[in-house]
Scaffold this active site. Structure first.
Site, short mmCIF file in Angstrom:
data_model
loop_
_atom_site.label_atom_id
_atom_site.label_comp_id
_atom_site.label_asym_id
_atom_site.label_seq_id
_atom_site.Cartn_x
_atom_site.Cartn_y
_atom_site.Cartn_z
CG HIS A 269 -2.07 0.82 1.29
ND1 HIS A 269 -2.45 1.63 0.25
CD2 HIS A 269 -2.95 1.09 2.30
CE1 HIS A 269 -3.52 2.34 0.61
NE2 HIS A 269 -3.83 2.04 1.85
CG HIS A 310 -4.12 0.26 -8.11
ND1 HIS A 310 -5.47 0.16 -7.87
CD2 HIS A 310 -3.62 1.11 -7.20
CE1 HIS A 310 -5.77 0.95 -6.85
NE2 HIS A 310 -4.66 1.54 -6.42
CG ASP A 368 3.00 4.50 -3.99
OD1 ASP A 368 2.96 5.62 -3.45
OD2 ASP A 368 2.23 3.58 -3.70
N1 CMC Z 1 5.30 -6.92 -10.26
C1 CMC Z 1 5.21 -8.16 -10.82
N2 CMC Z 1 4.07 -8.86 -10.88
C2 CMC Z 1 2.96 -8.31 -10.35
C3 CMC Z 1 2.98 -7.04 -9.75
C4 CMC Z 1 4.20 -6.34 -9.72
N3 CMC Z 1 4.29 -5.15 -9.16
N4 CMC Z 1 1.75 -6.74 -9.32
C5 CMC Z 1 0.97 -7.79 -9.63
N5 CMC Z 1 1.70 -8.75 -10.26
C6 CMC Z 1 1.20 -10.00 -10.81
C7 CMC Z 1 0.93 -11.02 -9.72
O1 CMC Z 1 2.06 -11.83 -9.47
C8 CMC Z 1 -0.22 -11.81 -10.32
O2 CMC Z 1 0.31 -12.68 -11.31
P1 CMC Z 1 -0.37 -14.13 -11.53
O3 CMC Z 1 -1.75 -13.84 -12.02
O4 CMC Z 1 0.51 -14.80 -12.53
O5 CMC Z 1 -0.37 -14.81 -10.19
C9 CMC Z 1 -1.03 -10.75 -11.07
O6 CMC Z 1 -0.07 -9.72 -11.42
C10 CMC Z 1 -2.16 -10.14 -10.24
O7 CMC Z 1 -1.59 -9.67 -9.02
P2 CMC Z 1 -2.34 -9.72 -7.62
O8 CMC Z 1 -1.31 -9.75 -6.52
O9 CMC Z 1 -3.37 -10.81 -7.63
O10 CMC Z 1 -3.09 -8.32 -7.64
P3 CMC Z 1 -3.70 -7.54 -6.39
O11 CMC Z 1 -4.79 -6.72 -6.92
O12 CMC Z 1 -3.99 -8.50 -5.29
O13 CMC Z 1 -2.48 -6.63 -5.88
C11 CMC Z 1 -0.97 -4.80 -5.65
C12 CMC Z 1 -2.34 -5.29 -6.18
C13 CMC Z 1 -0.90 -3.28 -5.76
C14 CMC Z 1 -0.83 -5.20 -4.17
C15 CMC Z 1 0.14 -5.47 -6.50
O14 CMC Z 1 0.03 -5.07 -7.85
C16 CMC Z 1 1.54 -5.14 -5.96
O15 CMC Z 1 2.03 -5.82 -5.06
N6 CMC Z 1 2.21 -4.08 -6.53
C17 CMC Z 1 3.49 -3.63 -6.02
C18 CMC Z 1 3.29 -2.77 -4.78
C19 CMC Z 1 2.75 -1.41 -5.11
O16 CMC Z 1 3.22 -0.72 -6.01
N7 CMC Z 1 1.76 -0.98 -4.30
C20 CMC Z 1 1.17 0.36 -4.42
C21 CMC Z 1 -0.26 0.33 -4.87
S1 CMC Z 1 -0.83 1.95 -5.40
C22 CMC Z 1 -0.80 2.92 -3.99
C23 CMC Z 1 -1.78 2.49 -3.00
O17 CMC Z 1 -2.99 2.45 -3.31
O18 CMC Z 1 -1.38 2.26 -1.87
#
Ligand code: CMC
Length: 432
Positions: A269, A310, A368
């Protein structure tokens, strides 16, 4: 509820007679929502870990169209607000639902300015922390402790108390943020200066000292103001939902916002802005990008490209676009357009945006990705980044909390899909 049901969904369960009728609501924008409340009487619960298909509340504040990359506050697009408005006007809009008139704006700005100081004894409270404490740890503690200092306005059922608390929180967060920095570097706390505007005042309290005059750069102040705007609210994200959940118990608003700050801290987050800079430092050089992209794509490697992806945006985060522009302006003003980390970030972004893995999963840069580079250029230490996210997000948290408290609400109490042992008898220790 936002409106009357537009239709009904009917749920038929195998082997059971009859159907369960579930109202469907049509929002003013976005996806229709099935009200699963009637299920409670049917002997079934819904199951949705991570709330991927669940609306936790109805709200009139902020709307995101993740496919189109649109973010609206009270109906106004964030890019228009970022271009024409300012942070305090946006705070007013979030809190009150409409943009202020000239007179309302002047009154609001003056009210916020009159609340910027914190109780003098809060300085003593700071002294209980280690100098090397993470400023987010200090923020959680100090903001939670505000309820011990401002208990004259803690009646959550009194709209006037809620209003004063909202103003206090918005006004005091930059002061507390700057104090947590000053404390870590051993410099004296700077009292706020009410002749400065919100962002200028924050930069002054961060970087000014009593020894010499500190001139705030208008470009940097404008950038800071815009960064606060881009973080102001983001509907039911993890920290806002935490604030609402804590608030649903009747807890005081300072305690609820402290809970929100704690939730924001995580790297998935608000902690992502800090994590982006750490990641760029670890990658180190453009020649290493391919290796890190490979790591990010490897399902057995926990590494992720921080600042990418996201839950809601499956398109370019509209805040990231404004942030990228602001980043360019700041680096130009500071004469550091050749910043190696910016170059690295740009290259990483370009490679990721073209890579099949990221394209298929619709992973784009989020807010971010660029904010950390701007913060770093302004001279803000990495562990303060999430503190600034928290400062900017405060009007969103308090507006969402206020919206919930003003209407009918229930304590937030999710159920579970239990997978543990069935009932069994206690076995005395001698027989185990
Ligand atoms: N790098 C590589 N792979 C990723 C990433 C990433 N940053 N984000 C998602 N994926 C992949 C993930 O491994 C999954 O792949 P698969 O379908 O093969 O298993 C797919 O994309 C879907 O990901 P998810 O984890 O199911 O998606 P989510 O909606 O649960 O998570 C998130 C969203 C923001 C937590 C995630 O994208 C992440 O960890 N990003 C990096 C951290 C980040 O930048 N966070 C800030 C978010 S914006 C500011 C805020 O609102 O706080």
């Amino acid at each position: 509820m936002a409106n009357e049901p537009s239709k009904y969904a009917r749920l038929q369960i195998d082997g059971e007679e009859g159907e369960i009728e579930l109202p469907v609501y049509q929002p003013t924008e976005g996806t229709p929502v099935i009200d699963v409340g009637p299920l409670a009487k049917s002997g079934y619960f819904t199951y949705d870990p991570g709330f991927v298909a669940t609306a936790s509340c109805d709200s009139d504040i902020t709307y995101i169209d993740g496919d189109a990359g649109i973010l609206l506050h009270r109906g106004y697009p964030i890019d228009q607000l970022a271009e024409h408005s300012n942070y305090l006007e946006l705070c007013y809009l979030l809190l009150n639902g409409e943009l202020p008139t000239d007179k309302e704006n002047a009154e609001f700005v003056s009210t916020i300015k009159r609340h910027t100081m914190v109780h003098e004894q809060i300085a003593q409270f700071f002294r209980g922390f280690r100098r090397d404490a993470h400023p987010m740890a200090i923020m959680c503690g100090v903001v939670g402790a505000l309820s011990a200092f401002y208990h004259d306005s803690l009646d959550i059922d009194d709209p006037e108390h809620r209003r004063i608390t909202a103003h206090r929180l918005i006004a005091k967060m930059p002061t507390i943020a700057a104090m947590s920095y000053k404390y870590s570097v051993g410099q004296p706390f700077m009292y706020p200066r009410n002749d400065l505007d919100y962002a200028e005042n924050f930069l002054y309290m961060m970087f000014g000292t009593p020894c010499e005059e500190y001139k705030v750069s208008p470009t940097l102040a404008r950038a800071m103001d815009r960064i606060f705007m881009l973080h102001a609210d983001h509907e039911q994200n993890a920290s806002t939902s935490t604030v609402r959940l804590a608030g649903s118990t009747g807890a005081n608003p300072f305690a609820c916002i402290a809970a929100g700050i704690a939730a924001l801290w995580g790297p998935a987050h608000g902690g992502a802005n800090e994590a982006v800079l750490k990641m760029l430092a670890e990658i180190g050089d453009v020649k290493n990008i391919d290796r890190y992209i490979k790591k990010a794509k490897d399902p057995d490697d926990p590494f992720r490209i921080m600042g990418f992806g996201h839950r809601v945006y499956k398109n370019y985060d509209p805040r990231a676009k404004v942030m990228q522009q602001t980043c360019k302006e700041v680096l130009e003003e500071l004469g550091v357009e050749d910043d190696p980390q910016l170059k690295l970030a740009q290259k990483l972004e370009q490679i990721a945006l073209e890579d099949d893995y990221f394209v298929k999963r619709r992973l784009y840069p989020n807010v971010d990705f660029y904010s950390g580079i701007i913060f770093k250029a302004i001279g803000i230490p990495v562990d303060m980044f999430t503190v600034l996210f928290a400062t900017g997000r405060t009007p969103g948290w308090i507006t969402q909390w206020n919206e919930m408290i003003s209407g009918p609400y229930k304590i937030g109490r999710p159920r579970q899909l239990y997978g543990g042992e069935s009932q069994r008898d206690y076995v005395p220790i001698t027989k185990r």
